[in-house]
Design an enzyme around this catalytic site. Sequence first.
Site, short mmCIF file in Angstrom:
data_model
loop_
_atom_site.label_atom_id
_atom_site.label_comp_id
_atom_site.label_asym_id
_atom_site.label_seq_id
_atom_site.Cartn_x
_atom_site.Cartn_y
_atom_site.Cartn_z
N GLU A 1 0.83 -1.20 0.00
CA GLU A 1 0.00 0.00 0.00
C GLU A 1 0.86 1.25 0.00
O GLU A 1 1.89 1.32 0.66
CB GLU A 1 -0.97 0.00 1.19
CG GLU A 1 -0.35 -0.29 2.53
CD GLU A 1 -1.38 -0.56 3.63
OE1 GLU A 1 -2.59 -0.63 3.32
OE2 GLU A 1 -0.97 -0.69 4.79
N CYS A 2 0.46 2.21 -0.79
CA CYS A 2 1.09 3.51 -0.93
C CYS A 2 2.58 3.38 -1.27
O CYS A 2 2.93 3.04 -2.38
CB CYS A 2 0.85 4.36 0.31
SG CYS A 2 0.94 6.13 -0.03
N GLY A 3 3.48 3.62 -0.30
CA GLY A 3 4.90 3.52 -0.60
C GLY A 3 5.29 2.16 -1.12
O GLY A 3 6.11 2.03 -2.04
N GLY B 1 -2.14 -0.85 -3.87
CA GLY B 1 -2.84 0.39 -4.17
C GLY B 1 -2.38 1.50 -3.26
O GLY B 1 -1.64 1.29 -2.30
#
Length: 500
Positions: free
Chosen positions: A367-369, A468
Amino acid sequence: MTISNQHARPRLIIAGTGSGAGKTTVTLGLMKALARSGMSVQGFKCGPDYIDPTYHTAVTGRASRNLDAWMTSPEYVREAFAKASAGHDISVIEGVMGLYDGKDPLSNTGSTAEIALVTQTPVILVVDVRSMARSAAAIVLGFQQLEQELNIAGVIVNRCGSAGHYSIVKKAIEQMCGIPVVGWLKREEDMSIPERHLGLVPAIERGELEPLFERAADALLEGTDLDAIIAIAKAAPDIEEELIINRKDVSRQNPDPMWTDVNLKSSEDSTVGQPDEQEASARPIIAVARDAAFNFYYPDNLELLEAAGAGLKYFSPLAGEGIPSEADGIYLGGGFPEEFAALIADNVSFLEGLREAVRSEMPLFAECGGYMVLAETLTNREGLTFNMAGIIPAQVQMQAKRAALGYREARAVEDSFLFKKGEVIRGHEFHYSTMTYQEEGDIPYAYETKGLRGMKQEGYARGNVVAGYTHVHLGSHPDAAVRWVQHCLSYRLRRSGQHI
């Protein structure tokens, strides 16, 4: 099913009249002052923020926890608070934005006020009183009247020009509002909190912010009655500790009307508690990247995975470590990979380990990073481009302006090891980068997300990869944790030549 017991939990919420009122300064100073006095302090943060809890953790020496009744549920928040606060002398909860600011301008949803009501916690309101006298009483009175069930038990006034100025606003507030003003901070002593951005985590890990915490405590103690604050915390009513026996009791309630056909509750055939009976040696291992590049994890997510039967193995890509050999699954959280892109690109063992995990169909959630690192390339703010894992056919570009911020309700586009198609989980999105796919017309998106600006598709889901920008909270849909661990166990048995 729940078992309820009454327990004393001394506690208070530090709330502001708005962002920038000084609640972070007061929170950090208070935590440090209480810790200095020998008290065991447990920190909490209202809302989804990752950064303020990092400060709390550094000050108190124990992991701060998020309390968010929108991402999870009021029942979940009460349980999480009761468990995390147990055994500590006092709990200090930092608010988010202004006391009544949240997801909905017409209700308390997602606000500090909601958490105060859910946990029955007294509020200390921080008011910026620059250039005002009796008008400060009008501000406090308005906050009292907007939600009369809320217990605003005291006030700290910030940015006073002098002791005389403090005396004036104290008298006005106490006369009109009937609550004590328990302290003040001078205008010039307002702490300059480092930007909640890229260098924060490494600075805290190196102890560089300790002088700031000490200074905040000194400034607070100079004009604040610490005993009065402790008395307010101790006057909080005993909290009803709700021990959730079956996690489906705390699954997301009141789904969005657009998705009322979606079953957000846990399935009848699984409970989080069942896998706890496994022998430790039989538990599937989820490798969790954790260092300055990957450090945004809700503690609840990690605990729910453990409760579902997983063992967690932490490793540091920045220290040159690869995927642990015993891993049966991988969790790449958010953080600041753009600041360490060169180190990540040079860690061939880590990047090839990710590729091999995908080839072997090991469950991988990012997720994200972590999502950014799965792309082909990452271009940082200086315009330098670095090769990443190349699992997702896309390029990541850092932006000068924020690309996204806000709560998200994410519906799974297809079945995966984490979600069934149509299931909904809640979370939060906050990033300065954009992900550009090579083939815009054929993208296996992970989610359809709903935020204030409407619907959009985001993320990537193919094979045993789910990724995501959305930071999901597994507490909003605990079956996702159970399903994830079950798939890791299946991978483990398959790798060892066994069958389920």
